[in-house]
Design an enzyme around this catalytic site. Structure first.
Site, PDB file in Angstrom:
ATOM      1  N   SER A  23      -3.013 -20.731  17.084  1.00 31.89           N
ATOM      2  CA  SER A  23      -1.711 -20.672  17.099  1.00 31.89           C
ATOM      3  C   SER A  23      -0.924 -21.807  16.266  1.00 31.89           C
ATOM      4  O   SER A  23       0.235 -21.705  15.863  1.00 31.89           O
ATOM      5  CB  SER A  23      -1.000 -20.574  18.763  1.00 31.89           C
ATOM      6  OG  SER A  23      -2.058 -19.048  19.332  1.00 31.89           O
ATOM      7  N   ARG A  27       1.999 -21.651  13.149  1.00 30.42           N
ATOM      8  CA  ARG A  27       2.976 -22.173  12.803  1.00 30.42           C
ATOM      9  C   ARG A  27       2.850 -23.484  11.988  1.00 30.42           C
ATOM     10  O   ARG A  27       4.110 -23.748  11.860  1.00 30.42           O
ATOM     11  CB  ARG A  27       2.975 -23.055  14.503  1.00 30.42           C
ATOM     12  CG  ARG A  27       3.728 -21.346  15.861  1.00 30.42           C
ATOM     13  CD  ARG A  27       3.089 -21.672  17.288  1.00 30.42           C
ATOM     14  NE  ARG A  27       3.292 -20.798  17.665  1.00 30.42           N
ATOM     15  CZ  ARG A  27       2.333 -19.628  17.723  1.00 30.42           C
ATOM     16  NH1 ARG A  27       1.557 -19.843  17.959  1.00 30.42           N
ATOM     17  NH2 ARG A  27       3.272 -18.893  18.548  1.00 30.42           N
ATOM     18  N   GLY A  94      -1.751 -10.787  14.417  1.00 34.01           N
ATOM     19  CA  GLY A  94      -0.967  -9.847  14.914  1.00 34.01           C
ATOM     20  C   GLY A  94       0.805 -11.362  15.296  1.00 34.01           C
ATOM     21  O   GLY A  94       1.338 -10.924  14.840  1.00 34.01           O
ATOM     22  N   ARG A 122      -0.616  -1.661  16.509  1.00 37.27           N
ATOM     23  CA  ARG A 122       0.222  -2.241  17.709  1.00 37.27           C
ATOM     24  C   ARG A 122       1.407  -2.561  17.844  1.00 37.27           C
ATOM     25  O   ARG A 122       2.289  -2.199  16.759  1.00 37.27           O
ATOM     26  CB  ARG A 122      -0.805  -3.995  17.440  1.00 37.27           C
ATOM     27  CG  ARG A 122      -1.628  -4.160  17.767  1.00 37.27           C
ATOM     28  CD  ARG A 122      -2.498  -5.206  17.259  1.00 37.27           C
ATOM     29  NE  ARG A 122      -1.904  -5.807  18.081  1.00 37.27           N
ATOM     30  CZ  ARG A 122      -2.353  -7.595  19.046  1.00 37.27           C
ATOM     31  NH1 ARG A 122      -2.950  -8.171  17.712  1.00 37.27           N
ATOM     32  NH2 ARG A 122      -2.261  -8.557  19.786  1.00 37.27           N
ATOM     33  N   SER A 167       5.211 -12.904  26.419  1.00 36.56           N
ATOM     34  CA  SER A 167       4.519 -13.268  24.829  1.00 36.56           C
ATOM     35  C   SER A 167       5.273 -14.223  24.360  1.00 36.56           C
ATOM     36  O   SER A 167       6.809 -14.446  23.431  1.00 36.56           O
ATOM     37  CB  SER A 167       4.665 -11.828  24.272  1.00 36.56           C
ATOM     38  OG  SER A 167       4.736 -12.222  23.097  1.00 36.56           O
ATOM     39  N   ASP A 315      -5.549 -14.726  26.329  1.00 36.28           N
ATOM     40  CA  ASP A 315      -6.595 -14.284  25.396  1.00 36.28           C
ATOM     41  C   ASP A 315      -8.450 -14.058  25.760  1.00 36.28           C
ATOM     42  O   ASP A 315      -9.357 -14.186  25.501  1.00 36.28           O
ATOM     43  CB  ASP A 315      -6.650 -15.062  24.039  1.00 36.28           C
ATOM     44  CG  ASP A 315      -5.398 -15.014  23.137  1.00 36.28           C
ATOM     45  OD1 ASP A 315      -4.882 -13.602  23.420  1.00 36.28           O
ATOM     46  OD2 ASP A 315      -4.614 -15.720  22.394  1.00 36.28           O
ATOM     47  N   LYS A 342      -3.849  -5.631  22.747  1.00 37.05           N
ATOM     48  CA  LYS A 342      -4.113  -6.935  21.819  1.00 37.05           C
ATOM     49  C   LYS A 342      -4.466  -6.316  20.724  1.00 37.05           C
ATOM     50  O   LYS A 342      -4.834  -4.609  20.566  1.00 37.05           O
ATOM     51  CB  LYS A 342      -5.480  -7.771  22.496  1.00 37.05           C
ATOM     52  CG  LYS A 342      -4.601  -8.274  24.078  1.00 37.05           C
ATOM     53  CD  LYS A 342      -3.219  -9.663  23.176  1.00 37.05           C
ATOM     54  CE  LYS A 342      -2.951 -10.489  24.386  1.00 37.05           C
ATOM     55  NZ  LYS A 342      -1.830 -11.038  24.174  1.00 37.05           N
ATOM     56  N   ARG A 388     -12.872 -11.658  19.015  1.00 38.64           N
ATOM     57  CA  ARG A 388     -13.047 -11.738  21.270  1.00 38.64           C
ATOM     58  C   ARG A 388     -13.484 -10.867  21.400  1.00 38.64           C
ATOM     59  O   ARG A 388     -15.123 -11.645  22.396  1.00 38.64           O
ATOM     60  CB  ARG A 388     -11.579 -12.256  21.991  1.00 38.64           C
ATOM     61  CG  ARG A 388     -10.753 -12.796  21.035  1.00 38.64           C
ATOM     62  CD  ARG A 388     -10.149 -13.729  22.018  1.00 38.64           C
ATOM     63  NE  ARG A 388      -8.351 -14.051  21.466  1.00 38.64           N
ATOM     64  CZ  ARG A 388      -8.655 -15.197  20.203  1.00 38.64           C
ATOM     65  NH1 ARG A 388      -9.732 -16.186  19.957  1.00 38.64           N
ATOM     66  NH2 ARG A 388      -7.312 -15.383  20.226  1.00 38.64           N
TER      67      ARG A 388
HETATM   68  C1  S3P Z   1      -0.241 -16.092  20.209  1.00 38.02           C
HETATM   69  C2  S3P Z   1       0.401 -15.080  21.697  1.00 38.02           C
HETATM   70  C3  S3P Z   1      -0.743 -14.509  22.382  1.00 38.02           C
HETATM   71  C4  S3P Z   1      -2.345 -14.716  21.813  1.00 38.02           C
HETATM   72  C5  S3P Z   1      -2.722 -14.611  20.429  1.00 38.02           C
HETATM   73  C6  S3P Z   1      -1.524 -15.869  19.816  1.00 38.02           C
HETATM   74  C7  S3P Z   1       0.415 -17.158  19.615  1.00 38.02           C
HETATM   75  O1  S3P Z   1       0.439 -13.370  21.916  1.00 38.02           O
HETATM   76  O2  S3P Z   1      -3.122 -13.771  22.934  1.00 38.02           O
HETATM   77  O3  S3P Z   1      -3.583 -14.087  20.325  1.00 38.02           O
HETATM   78  O4  S3P Z   1      -0.151 -17.476  18.842  1.00 38.02           O
HETATM   79  O5  S3P Z   1       1.443 -16.900  19.797  1.00 38.02           O
HETATM   80  P1  S3P Z   1       1.195 -12.403  23.119  1.00 38.02           P
HETATM   81  O6  S3P Z   1       2.354 -13.208  22.135  1.00 38.02           O
HETATM   82  O7  S3P Z   1       1.465 -11.054  22.618  1.00 38.02           O
HETATM   83  O8  S3P Z   1       0.685 -12.173  24.101  1.00 38.02           O
END
Ligand code: S3P
Length: 429
Positions: A23, A27, A94, A122, A167, A315, A342, A388
């Site tokens: 994450s 970013r 995602g 998704r 989320s 996760d 997911k 995972r």
């Molecule tokens: C993430 C947010 C989560 C997580 C994903 C990474 C992120 O998803 O499951 O692996 O980096 O913002 P959700 O926002 O759908 O919960």
């Protein structure tokens, strides 16, 4: 589609580091690209998901250099991205597609985002709908709810959004769009999801206020490039934590792991199950809490998991399912409906696989009940294309009768390319 067979282990031992946080890595590239000046990132995760984000910004004219140690992103400023010449492929990620949708909604050009067969199933409505309220023009399959998404970027207006889901991807997409909106954009969620965006926005000098379960971003403030050090990903460490807890005679030190309180649900859950887990050398790096984690094998007991801890461990449920399968008693998971959307439906995937290993599991709409077994059976199980799920079952193999074959494990490269050699190393092989 490759498969792998993992044999049982007599113990899990040693000192390891796990790759950088996924994450935070995403970013760092996104904010680095729209900041002024150069951003340098150490500990960047070179998994397929993050490479997709990197390639997306390269396609929008951002120079990004990687010497194998440090990634340097030459920021273009808030309004310096260029129209990509082709469709941007987010692969399995995602986070890439949802955060980019927010960012691209505010650009003065056209772009199209797509992904692999899993990502194209998704839900995207969760970001498209609030962004449309900000004035974004986004089209997609199935009435704009599925990728590919076509975005005609343009002027945005600020909104106050009450998200129906907790989320971080939804929150962050709106925050990124908010940087381009006229006025103050706020998002509030039912329970707090991971707050890496809030922390990194602040580091880069964005104008924002954080309040209970929410954040407010002021549009138009220029960002400044930073030097970032990415800690190890607690979601990757989680597999090794569970491996050391369930394998007798184990002691494992995992160094330099991010322990942001919005991510440490896994530690709270495993400790409630009786897991012996110690945090050492706690410190703060690049605005994120970091620690070394010492784990010793433990007799686990079943617990009930629900409520605000769920987004803090979202996760980690595949790994938690393996811990529950090895615990005494019936573990219950509730309020975890998000697991169904997911990389795959993780409730169905873990239920199917654990049953193959002789563990009784009952599914419900928002969770499952898992009855712990003395020992797991061997056999052949399926990743369903989800990294995972593949890694959790690999951990289960360590305490199985005669080993487990996991089918379709290439997906592990999305987040943890060095996972299998590291697992064999701590298993003493
Ligand atoms: C993430 C947010 C989560 C997580 C994903 C990474 C992120 O998803 O499951 O692996 O980096 O913002 P959700 O926002 O759908 O919960």
């Amino acid at each position: 589609m490759n498969s792998i067979t993992i044999q049982p282990a007599s113990s899990v031992k040693g000192e390891i580091v796990v790759p950088g946080d996924k994450s935070i890595s995403h970013r760092s590239v996104m904010l680095g690209a729209i900041a002024n000046g150069v951003t340098t990132v150490r500990g960047f995760l070179r998994g397929e998901d993050n490479m997709a984000t990197m390639d997306a910004f390269r396609a929008m004219g951002v120079r990004i250099e990687d010497d194998g140690e440090t990634v340097a992103i030459y920021g273009q400023g808030l309004h310096g991205l260029k129209e990509p010449a082709d469709i941007i492929d987010c692969g399995n990620s995602g986070t890439s597609i949802r955060l980019l949708t927010g960012l691209l909604a505010g650009q003065s050009f056209f772009s199209v985002l797509t992904g692999d067969q899993y990502l194209r199933k998704r839900p995207m409505k969760r970001v498209v709908e609030p962004l449309a309220r900000m004035g974004a023009r986004i089209m997609g399959r199935d009435k704009g709810t599925l990728a590919p998404l076509a975005i005609s970027g343009g002027a945005l207006n600020a909104i106050g959004y009450e998200s129906p889901v907790s989320s971080a991807q939804v929150k962050s997409a709106i925050m990124l769009a908010g940087l381009y909106a006229d006025g103050e954009t706020s998002v509030r969620e039912p329970d707090l999801s991971r707050d890496h965006s809030e922390r990194m926005f602040r580091l880069f000098g964005a104008s924002l206020d954080v309040f209970k379960n929410g954040v407010k971003v002021r549009g138009g403030t220029e960002l400044t490039g930073q030097e970032i050090s990415v800690p190890g990903d607690i979601s990757s460490a989680a597999f090794f934590m569970v491996a050391a807890l369930i394998t007798a005679g184990s002691e494992l030190l995992i160094r330099n792991v991010g322990v942001n309180p919005t991510r440490t649900g896994i530690i709270d859950i495993l400790r409630s199950m009786g897991g012996r887990i110690e945090l050492q050398n706690e410190r703060e790096v690049s605005g994120e809490p970091v620690a070394d984690i010492l784990v010793r094998s433990s007799q686990l007991k079943a617990i009930d998991i629900s409520g605000s801890v769920v987004p803090r461990a979202i996760d980690e449920f595949p790994a938690i399912c393996v811990a529950a399968a090895c615990a005494q008693g019936r573990t219950t998971v509730r309020d975890a409906r998000e697991l169904r959307v997911k990389e795959t439906d993780r409730i169905a995937a873990m239920a199917t696989n654990l049953r193959i290993l002789g563990v009784p599991v009952e599914e419900c709409a928002d969770g499952m009940d898992i009855l712990g077994a003395e020992r797991l059976d061997g056999g052949a199980v399926e990743s369903f294309g989800d990294h995972r799920i593949a890694m959790s079952l690999s951990v289960a193999s360590l305490v199985s009768r005669g080993g487990i074959t996991i089918c379709d494990v290439d997906c592990v490269a999305t987040s943890f390319p060095s996972f299998f050699p590291l697992l064999e190393q701590v298993a003493g092989r």
